[in-house]
Write a protein that holds these residues in place. Structure first.
Motif, PDB file in Angstrom:
ATOM      1  N   ASP A   3       0.913  -1.253  -0.036  1.00  0.00           N
ATOM      2  CA  ASP A   3      -0.019   0.038  -0.154  1.00  0.00           C
ATOM      3  C   ASP A   3       0.850   1.250  -0.198  1.00  0.00           C
ATOM      4  O   ASP A   3       2.174   1.062  -0.102  1.00  0.00           O
ATOM      5  N   LYS A  51       1.303  -3.939   4.284  1.00  0.00           N
ATOM      6  CA  LYS A  51      -0.114  -4.311   4.923  1.00  0.00           C
ATOM      7  C   LYS A  51       0.068  -5.617   5.399  1.00  0.00           C
ATOM      8  O   LYS A  51       0.258  -6.596   4.791  1.00  0.00           O
ATOM      9  N   VAL A 101      -2.425   6.652   5.382  1.00  0.00           N
ATOM     10  CA  VAL A 101      -2.952   5.332   4.377  1.00  0.00           C
ATOM     11  C   VAL A 101      -3.615   5.518   3.370  1.00  0.00           C
ATOM     12  O   VAL A 101      -4.611   6.329   3.501  1.00  0.00           O
ATOM     13  N   THR A 108       1.619   5.494   1.618  1.00  0.00           N
ATOM     14  CA  THR A 108       0.876   6.524   2.446  1.00  0.00           C
ATOM     15  C   THR A 108       1.556   7.631   1.824  1.00  0.00           C
ATOM     16  O   THR A 108       2.577   7.866   1.173  1.00  0.00           O
ATOM     17  N   VAL A 138       4.519   1.091   1.734  1.00  0.00           N
ATOM     18  CA  VAL A 138       4.447   0.367   2.914  1.00  0.00           C
ATOM     19  C   VAL A 138       4.033  -1.214   2.657  1.00  0.00           C
ATOM     20  O   VAL A 138       3.280  -1.506   1.615  1.00  0.00           O
ATOM     21  N   TYR A 169       1.295  -1.934   9.755  1.00  0.00           N
ATOM     22  CA  TYR A 169       1.784  -1.414   8.352  1.00  0.00           C
ATOM     23  C   TYR A 169       3.220  -1.327   8.752  1.00  0.00           C
ATOM     24  O   TYR A 169       3.543  -0.820   9.600  1.00  0.00           O
TER      25      TYR A 169
END
Length: 187
Positions: free
Chosen positions: A42, A76, A50, A44, A74, A118
């Protein structure tokens, strides 16, 4: 030209094109950043908010990513116990991290409102971005003031305010002026 920048590793950068589906973008980032296919990625923003791309895999990424912005990569992680509890209603003594939830698990974990963990994939994050703190959109920053925010009223009188990415124009202007003051004091 439409692009965004993703930071990862030892302050490495890649350019991405957000004008594609999220699933294709995540696969491309995984391959280009040297991540294994088993992890769930993912992004941010540079404050730690996020983006939650994983929840919108079939939609176009430019709906969630701003062009010419910089994001942090990041990983998850979802606790296996949360997935088992949401599926079977039972508890397990052992906690294990599931790196890539299946689509069905993603739906169940979203419904159970559990909080994934995360893992920031940018080394030395505290040195590079001192104010960075991973948080979801429904969580407030610890350093945010508790005073109410004023909103600029819309032309239609709805009172929702003119917003950009969920932030009012006044808060954006305030953040820009604060950033300029911080840079001026650092020099």
């Amino acid at each position: 030209m439409v692009f965004a920048t993703v930071r990862y590793g030892q302050d490495q950068y890649i350019l991405i094109n957000p004008q594609c589906t999220v699933i294709n973008l995540l696969d491309d980032m995984r391959r280009r950043c040297g991540q294994t296919p088993t992890i769930c990625l993912d992004l941010t923003d540079q404050t730690g908010l996020v983006i939650d791309l994983d929840a919108h895999k079939t939609e176009y990424a430019d709906k969630y990513l701003k062009t010419h912005e910089t994001y942090v990569l990041v990983e998850k992680q979802v606790l296996e116990e949360d997935l088992l509890n949401s599926e079977f209603g039972s508890s397990t003594a052992d906690l294990a991290l599931v790196r890539t939830p299946s689509p069905a698990q993603s739906i169940r974990s979203t419904r159970s409102q559990e909080k994934p963990k995360y893992n920031v994939l940018l080394d030395n994050i505290r040195e590079l971005l001192p104010d960075y703190r991973v948080r979801r959109s429904n969580e407030k920053r610890k350093d945010a003031s508790s005073r109410p925010t004023s909103r600029v009223s819309d032309e239609d009188g709805s009172g929702r305010g003119k917003s950009r990415g969920g932030r009012t124009m006044k808060s954006v202007a305030h953040a820009i002026s604060a950033r300029k003051r911080l840079k001026a004091s650092a020099h």
